[in-house]
Design a protein around this motif. Sequence first.
Motif, PDB file in Angstrom:
ATOM      1  N   UNK A  54      12.273 -29.258   4.536  1.00 30.17           N
ATOM      2  CA  UNK A  54      12.347 -30.698   4.290  1.00 30.17           C
ATOM      3  C   UNK A  54      12.392 -31.535   5.570  1.00 30.17           C
ATOM      4  N   UNK A  55      12.251 -30.897   6.707  1.00 32.74           N
ATOM      5  CA  UNK A  55      12.259 -31.634   7.975  1.00 32.74           C
ATOM      6  C   UNK A  55      10.976 -32.451   8.090  1.00 32.74           C
ATOM      7  N   UNK A  56      11.125 -33.723   8.451  1.00 35.87           N
ATOM      8  CA  UNK A  56       9.992 -34.658   8.427  1.00 35.87           C
ATOM      9  C   UNK A  56       8.852 -34.270   9.362  1.00 35.87           C
ATOM     10  N   UNK A  57       9.133 -33.567  10.441  1.00 33.52           N
ATOM     11  CA  UNK A  57       8.065 -33.175  11.362  1.00 33.52           C
ATOM     12  C   UNK A  57       7.565 -31.763  11.062  1.00 33.52           C
ATOM     13  N   UNK A  58       8.477 -30.837  10.902  1.00 32.21           N
ATOM     14  CA  UNK A  58       8.096 -29.443  10.673  1.00 32.21           C
ATOM     15  C   UNK A  58       7.307 -29.283   9.382  1.00 32.21           C
ATOM     16  N   UNK A  59       7.750 -29.980   8.325  1.00 31.48           N
ATOM     17  CA  UNK A  59       7.079 -29.832   7.028  1.00 31.48           C
ATOM     18  C   UNK A  59       5.664 -30.397   7.031  1.00 31.48           C
ATOM     19  N   UNK A  60       5.356 -31.268   7.985  1.00 33.00           N
ATOM     20  CA  UNK A  60       3.997 -31.799   8.109  1.00 33.00           C
ATOM     21  C   UNK A  60       3.153 -30.892   9.013  1.00 33.00           C
ATOM     22  N   UNK A  61       3.772 -30.347  10.050  1.00 36.32           N
ATOM     23  CA  UNK A  61       3.045 -29.538  11.032  1.00 36.32           C
ATOM     24  C   UNK A  61       2.714 -28.141  10.520  1.00 36.32           C
ATOM     25  N   UNK A  62       3.538 -27.630   9.599  1.00 36.65           N
ATOM     26  CA  UNK A  62       3.359 -26.258   9.123  1.00 36.65           C
ATOM     27  C   UNK A  62       3.395 -26.219   7.592  1.00 36.65           C
ATOM     28  N   UNK A  63       2.700 -25.256   7.041  1.00 35.52           N
ATOM     29  CA  UNK A  63       2.716 -25.082   5.585  1.00 35.52           C
ATOM     30  C   UNK A  63       4.039 -24.434   5.169  1.00 35.52           C
ATOM     31  N   UNK A  64       4.344 -24.552   3.896  1.00 37.79           N
ATOM     32  CA  UNK A  64       5.548 -23.911   3.355  1.00 37.79           C
ATOM     33  C   UNK A  64       5.515 -22.424   3.634  1.00 37.79           C
ATOM     34  N   UNK A  65       4.357 -21.803   3.447  1.00 38.76           N
ATOM     35  CA  UNK A  65       4.226 -20.359   3.673  1.00 38.76           C
ATOM     36  C   UNK A  65       4.493 -19.998   5.133  1.00 38.76           C
ATOM     37  N   UNK A  66       4.005 -20.806   6.075  1.00 42.54           N
ATOM     38  CA  UNK A  66       4.240 -20.537   7.490  1.00 42.54           C
ATOM     39  C   UNK A  66       5.725 -20.640   7.830  1.00 42.54           C
ATOM     40  N   UNK A  67       6.374 -21.673   7.296  1.00 39.10           N
ATOM     41  CA  UNK A  67       7.798 -21.863   7.563  1.00 39.10           C
ATOM     42  C   UNK A  67       8.602 -20.706   6.976  1.00 39.10           C
ATOM     43  N   UNK A  68       8.305 -20.353   5.735  1.00 40.08           N
ATOM     44  CA  UNK A  68       9.037 -19.258   5.085  1.00 40.08           C
ATOM     45  C   UNK A  68       8.821 -17.935   5.813  1.00 40.08           C
ATOM     46  N   UNK A  69       7.591 -17.673   6.243  1.00 44.52           N
ATOM     47  CA  UNK A  69       7.292 -16.433   6.947  1.00 44.52           C
ATOM     48  C   UNK A  69       8.040 -16.359   8.280  1.00 44.52           C
ATOM     49  N   UNK A  70       8.014 -17.446   9.044  1.00 42.47           N
ATOM     50  CA  UNK A  70       8.717 -17.476  10.325  1.00 42.47           C
ATOM     51  C   UNK A  70      10.224 -17.323  10.117  1.00 42.47           C
ATOM     52  N   UNK A  71      10.750 -17.999   9.104  1.00 44.39           N
ATOM     53  CA  UNK A  71      12.182 -17.921   8.828  1.00 44.39           C
ATOM     54  C   UNK A  71      12.582 -16.519   8.400  1.00 44.39           C
ATOM     55  N   UNK A  72      11.812 -15.911   7.495  1.00 43.67           N
ATOM     56  CA  UNK A  72      12.127 -14.558   7.026  1.00 43.67           C
ATOM     57  C   UNK A  72      12.138 -13.554   8.174  1.00 43.67           C
ATOM     58  N   UNK A  73      11.186 -13.704   9.089  1.00 45.37           N
ATOM     59  CA  UNK A  73      11.122 -12.812  10.258  1.00 45.37           C
ATOM     60  C   UNK A  73      12.416 -12.893  11.059  1.00 45.37           C
ATOM     61  N   UNK A  74      12.905 -14.114  11.286  1.00 39.06           N
ATOM     62  CA  UNK A  74      14.130 -14.293  12.071  1.00 39.06           C
ATOM     63  C   UNK A  74      15.369 -13.867  11.278  1.00 39.06           C
ATOM     64  N   UNK A  75      15.378 -14.119   9.981  1.00 39.83           N
ATOM     65  CA  UNK A  75      16.521 -13.730   9.142  1.00 39.83           C
ATOM     66  C   UNK A  75      16.683 -12.210   9.120  1.00 39.83           C
ATOM     67  N   UNK A  76      15.569 -11.488   9.103  1.00 38.01           N
ATOM     68  CA  UNK A  76      15.639 -10.017   9.139  1.00 38.01           C
ATOM     69  C   UNK A  76      16.251  -9.547  10.450  1.00 38.01           C
TER      70      UNK A  76
END
Length: 145
Positions: A54-76
């Motif tokens: 929901x970040x105003x800049x990140x959500x425009x610059x990246x797709x939901x799938x890109x954000x989720x993939x990057x986040x999952x990688x770091x969460x692991x």
Amino acid sequence: MFGKLKEKLTGGAARMNGKTDLLEGICAACVMVGAADGDFSDDEAQVALDRLLNHETISVAFSTAQIEQAFDKQAKRAKSGMSGRIALTREVEDVKKKSTNEDMEMLFMIAIDVAGADGSIGDKEAAALNKIGTIIGLSLARYLE
């Protein structure tokens, strides 16, 4: 006034477009804060991911799938012991090497937002934020004044 704000947000999104290393660094910082107490629960992960989606800049610059993939990688990484935590720190260090001051400030502000999502920033979260701030050259005290 709204035109300038929109221009700044869209400009920030355009500037970030394709900078997946910055996205991964931001995700790593969020995970570092969420895992500061030694456990990275599903609830903490969801709060951090929601902030990113929901970040105003990140959500425009990246797709939901890109954000989720990057986040999952770091969460692991947060759940894979000391080597994973070191990898999280290195992601933030990479942002320092490759990004602008504005990008680093955005990373830090998002991490602060995640830390304070429950209404307060605990001692362990503050320690994680101080570590992130030291890496990227920003003072937590300055942002909490």
